[in-house]
Design a protein around this motif. Structure first.
Motif, short mmCIF file in Angstrom:
data_model
loop_
_atom_site.label_atom_id
_atom_site.label_comp_id
_atom_site.label_asym_id
_atom_site.label_seq_id
_atom_site.Cartn_x
_atom_site.Cartn_y
_atom_site.Cartn_z
N LYS A 144 85.01 118.91 29.49
CA LYS A 144 85.61 119.36 28.23
C LYS A 144 85.30 118.33 27.15
CE LYS A 144 89.84 120.88 28.36
NZ LYS A 144 91.33 120.90 28.44
N TRP A 145 85.06 118.82 25.93
CA TRP A 145 84.84 117.92 24.81
C TRP A 145 85.98 118.02 23.82
CZ3 TRP A 145 82.70 119.29 19.61
CH2 TRP A 145 82.52 118.15 18.80
N THR A 146 86.55 116.85 23.48
CA THR A 146 87.60 116.80 22.47
C THR A 146 87.15 115.85 21.37
OG1 THR A 146 89.24 117.09 24.23
CG2 THR A 146 90.05 116.40 22.07
N PRO A 147 86.74 116.35 20.23
CA PRO A 147 86.25 115.45 19.16
C PRO A 147 87.38 114.54 18.68
CG PRO A 147 86.52 117.68 18.33
CD PRO A 147 86.71 117.76 19.82
N PRO A 148 87.04 113.29 18.34
CA PRO A 148 88.06 112.39 17.79
C PRO A 148 88.65 112.94 16.50
CG PRO A 148 86.06 111.19 18.39
CD PRO A 148 85.73 112.65 18.46
N ASP A 149 89.88 112.52 16.21
CA ASP A 149 90.56 113.02 15.01
C ASP A 149 89.77 112.70 13.75
OD1 ASP A 149 92.57 113.96 16.61
OD2 ASP A 149 93.88 112.22 16.30
N PHE B 222 88.53 122.71 18.15
CA PHE B 222 88.30 121.96 19.38
C PHE B 222 89.11 120.66 19.43
CE2 PHE B 222 84.03 123.97 18.49
CZ PHE B 222 84.24 125.05 19.33
N SER B 223 90.06 120.50 18.52
CA SER B 223 90.85 119.27 18.46
C SER B 223 91.71 119.12 19.70
CB SER B 223 91.73 119.28 17.21
OG SER B 223 92.72 120.31 17.32
N ALA B 224 92.27 117.92 19.85
CA ALA B 224 93.10 117.66 21.03
C ALA B 224 94.29 118.63 21.09
CB ALA B 224 93.59 116.22 21.00
N LYS B 225 94.90 118.90 19.93
CA LYS B 225 96.07 119.79 19.96
C LYS B 225 95.69 121.23 20.29
CE LYS B 225 96.22 120.82 14.97
NZ LYS B 225 97.06 120.72 13.74
N GLN C 167 85.74 123.80 25.97
CA GLN C 167 85.47 123.89 27.40
C GLN C 167 83.99 123.59 27.69
OE1 GLN C 167 87.89 124.27 29.72
NE2 GLN C 167 89.26 124.16 27.95
N GLY C 168 83.70 123.17 28.92
CA GLY C 168 82.34 122.88 29.31
C GLY C 168 81.44 124.10 29.18
N GLY C 169 80.18 123.86 28.87
CA GLY C 169 79.23 124.96 28.72
C GLY C 169 77.92 124.48 28.17
N LEU C 170 77.00 125.40 27.99
CA LEU C 170 75.65 125.05 27.56
C LEU C 170 75.60 124.48 26.16
CD1 LEU C 170 73.73 128.15 29.00
CD2 LEU C 170 73.80 125.83 29.94
N LEU D 209 78.70 117.26 25.37
CA LEU D 209 78.62 116.35 26.51
C LEU D 209 77.69 116.87 27.62
CD1 LEU D 209 82.31 115.12 26.90
CD2 LEU D 209 80.37 113.93 25.87
N GLY D 210 77.19 118.07 27.48
CA GLY D 210 76.21 118.58 28.43
C GLY D 210 76.79 118.88 29.80
N ALA D 211 75.91 118.82 30.81
CA ALA D 211 76.26 119.25 32.16
C ALA D 211 77.12 118.24 32.91
CB ALA D 211 74.99 119.54 32.96
N ARG D 212 77.07 116.99 32.52
CA ARG D 212 77.83 115.94 33.21
C ARG D 212 78.18 114.86 32.19
NH1 ARG D 212 76.97 119.36 36.49
NH2 ARG D 212 76.35 119.16 38.69
#
Length: 273
Positions: free
Chosen positions: A142-147, A159-162, A167-170, A174-177
């Motif tokens: 999962k990617w959560t961009p910084p505030d 896509f914020s933390a709140k 979710q992971g995906g193409l 952050l890619g596949a790993r």
């Protein structure tokens, strides 16, 4: 006694005498003490198993429900494709070394060898150096961009933390790993991660930390356990610099709750883009 009997007995006596002499000769050639220890050949030098051809390594693959496309390897400088090379780092086997000057990542192996991967470096990748450890690993993270990033790019609010992150995906940055690096007892927010942008490998790009081709980060992920040591340095062979006071805001907001913390790290400031 007849002459014939005498002749037979005399012949038998001579034969016995000859056998005795032969036995004495053999005994004279033998030693009574233990012989020299046999010389043991040296153990064979470790040789890293071959990686296979590029079309196979970078071909299409299905992974955890996602279909990764093939990478056009002929459009990438072959220096930055996965390969086995003599280890230039001097680090112990099992260590990851990121050479930010030459855009290489080395996984040190036995026998003076290393597996080398090409990497793309974002500003966060250039502005961090030092020692760390892989404390957490995630498939299709999962990617959560910084505030701070969300504040500059309001379109990322979804896509914020709140809001739970992306979710992971193409299309996930952050890619596949992702391999999450800690220093001391805290998350450095510095990542080794995948990217679908194969054309950025070997280059300096606007965002991210250390990005690898998705097929490469999958390969690296499978080779390294948690607690793998990581050295990030500006040039192989140079002393590892302390982490600079001025560094970029990293690509994401942190490791999920429940990860194990290891030690303090200086405050992260400034921006990634």
């Amino acid at each position: 006694m007849s002459d014939a009997s005498f002749r037979i007995s005399r012949r038998g006596f001579l034969n016995l005498t000859a056998l005795g002499a032969a036995s004495a000769a053999v005994s004279a050639c033998s030693t009574t003490g233990p012989g020299p220890e046999p010389v043991q050949p040296p153990p064979p030098a470790y040789v890293e198993p071959p990686l296979g051809d590029y079309e196979t390594m970078y071909g299409p693959m299905s992974d955890n429900g996602f279909d990764l496309p093939a990478i056009p390897v002929n459009k990438i400088d072959h220096r930055f494709l996965r390969q086995i090379v003599p280890d230039p780092t001097g680090q112990r086997p099992g260590t990851i070394v990121v050479d930010t000057t030459n855009h290489f990542l080395y996984l040190v192996r036995e026998g003076g060898q290393a597996i080398r991967y090409g990497v793309g470096l974002g500003r966060a990748g250039f502005e961090w150096s030092g020692d760390a450890v892989v404390q957490w690993k995630q498939k299709w993270p999962k990617w959560t961009p910084p505030d701070e990033m969300v504040a500059r790019q309001p379109e990322l609010t979804q896509f914020s933390a709140k809001n739970g992150g992306m979710q992971g995906g193409l299309k996930n940055p952050l890619g596949a790993r992702a391999l999450y690096l800690f220093q001391g007892n805290q998350d450095t927010l510095y990542r080794l991660h995948g990217s679908p942008e194969w054309w950025s490998i070997g280059k300096s790009v606007s965002s991210g930390c250390v990005r690898l081709i998705n097929q490469d980060i999958i390969d690296l992920y499978d080779r390294v356990p948690n607690k793998t040591p990581v050295v990030v340095t500006a040039d192989i062979g140079e002393p590892v610099a302390d982490m600079p006071e001025r560094r970029a805001i990293p690509i994401d907001n942190g490791v999920p709750t429940g990860s194990i913390l290891l030690g303090p790290v200086r405050q992260l400031t400034n921006e990634i883009f």
